[in-house]
Design an enzyme around this catalytic site. Structure first.
Site, PDB file in Angstrom:
ATOM      1  CB  CYS A 252      -0.983  -0.028   1.165  1.00  0.00           C
ATOM      2  SG  CYS A 252      -2.317   1.191   1.018  1.00  0.00           S
TER       3      CYS A 252
ATOM      4  CG  HIS B 295      -4.200  -3.361   2.519  1.00  0.00           C
ATOM      5  ND1 HIS B 295      -3.345  -2.910   3.496  1.00  0.00           N
ATOM      6  CD2 HIS B 295      -4.746  -2.258   1.945  1.00  0.00           C
ATOM      7  CE1 HIS B 295      -3.380  -1.591   3.542  1.00  0.00           C
ATOM      8  NE2 HIS B 295      -4.229  -1.175   2.601  1.00  0.00           N
TER       9      HIS B 295
ATOM     10  CD  GLU C  29      -2.496  -6.270   5.125  1.00  0.00           C
ATOM     11  OE1 GLU C  29      -2.847  -5.101   5.386  1.00  0.00           O
ATOM     12  OE2 GLU C  29      -1.808  -6.571   4.129  1.00  0.00           O
TER      13      GLU C  29
END
Length: 210
Positions: free
Chosen positions: A82, A187, A189
């Site tokens: 990001c 992202h 995650e």
């Protein structure tokens, strides 16, 4: 093997650390740190981030991190996420113009989607189109969906650095790479199984790529 997750005081990094711990090999030790010496003694470095470009650069300078990050990225696998992707370019339009780290020639520009149905920031799931092969894409299908949250996008000067694109009113660079560096706007995650697969691939990647 030690994996450093860079903490420069911006964003909730707990989910990044937990995701990497979940997919890393058993011998891996994941450490959240803002210490240049810890970054330089780690075998791999993850550079996440969120927030405004000017604040990000100020925090990095405050902690004396730019040179340690640059040295790490020259010699070992380095993953930007990001804002950790955007700050690798030369300059951002955000905050009336901000000089960035300048590892990759190019600019960070604000979305102007030209469609009232496309809100800024882009927030949600979008397809990641792999423009080039890269070890971090191993086992991830073409046009897999990843989770994005951003108002600005990267425009590298050298198209060879763009390894994946996404489309939000326009097609833009969603991942860039060179040598030991791989950076992604989404992202991982927060991107379910495909995001975890990308993180797992990173923990097993020895580099370099070109």
């Amino acid at each position: 093997m030690q994996i450093a997750v860079v903490d420069y005081g911006m964003g909730n990094l707990r989910s990044v650390v937990k995701a990497i711990e979940h997919v890393a090999p058993d011998d891996a030790h994941v450490v959240l740190t803002d210490a240049p010496e810890v970054i330089l003694e780690s075998e791999k470095v993850v550079f996440p981030g969120q927030g405004a470009a000017a604040q990000c650069m100020a925090k990095l300078e405050e902690r004396h991190l730019p040179e340690a990050l640059r040295e790490a990225a020259r010699t070992r696998p380095f993953l930007g996420i990001c804002m950790g992707m955007q700050v690798l370019l030369d300059r951002s339009e955000e905050n009336d113009g901000v000089d960035l780290l300048g590892w990759f020639p190019g600019q960070v520009k604000r979305f102007e989607p030209g469609d009232e149905h496309l809100k800024v920031p882009q927030m949600g799931w979008n397809q990641l189109h792999q423009a080039q092969e890269h070890p971090l894409f191993d086992g991830i299908r073409q046009d897999a969906r990843f989770y994005f949250v951003h108002s600005y996008y990267c425009e590298p000067a050298n198209p060879a650095h763009s390894v994946a694109t996404a489309t939000y009113g326009q097609t833009y660079c969603a991942a860039l790479a060179d040598d030991y560096v791989f950076a992604i706007q989404a992202h991982p995650e927060k991107s379910a199984d495909d995001g975890l697969r990308l993180l797992a691939n990173f923990t097993r990647w020895s580099g370099p790529w070109s």
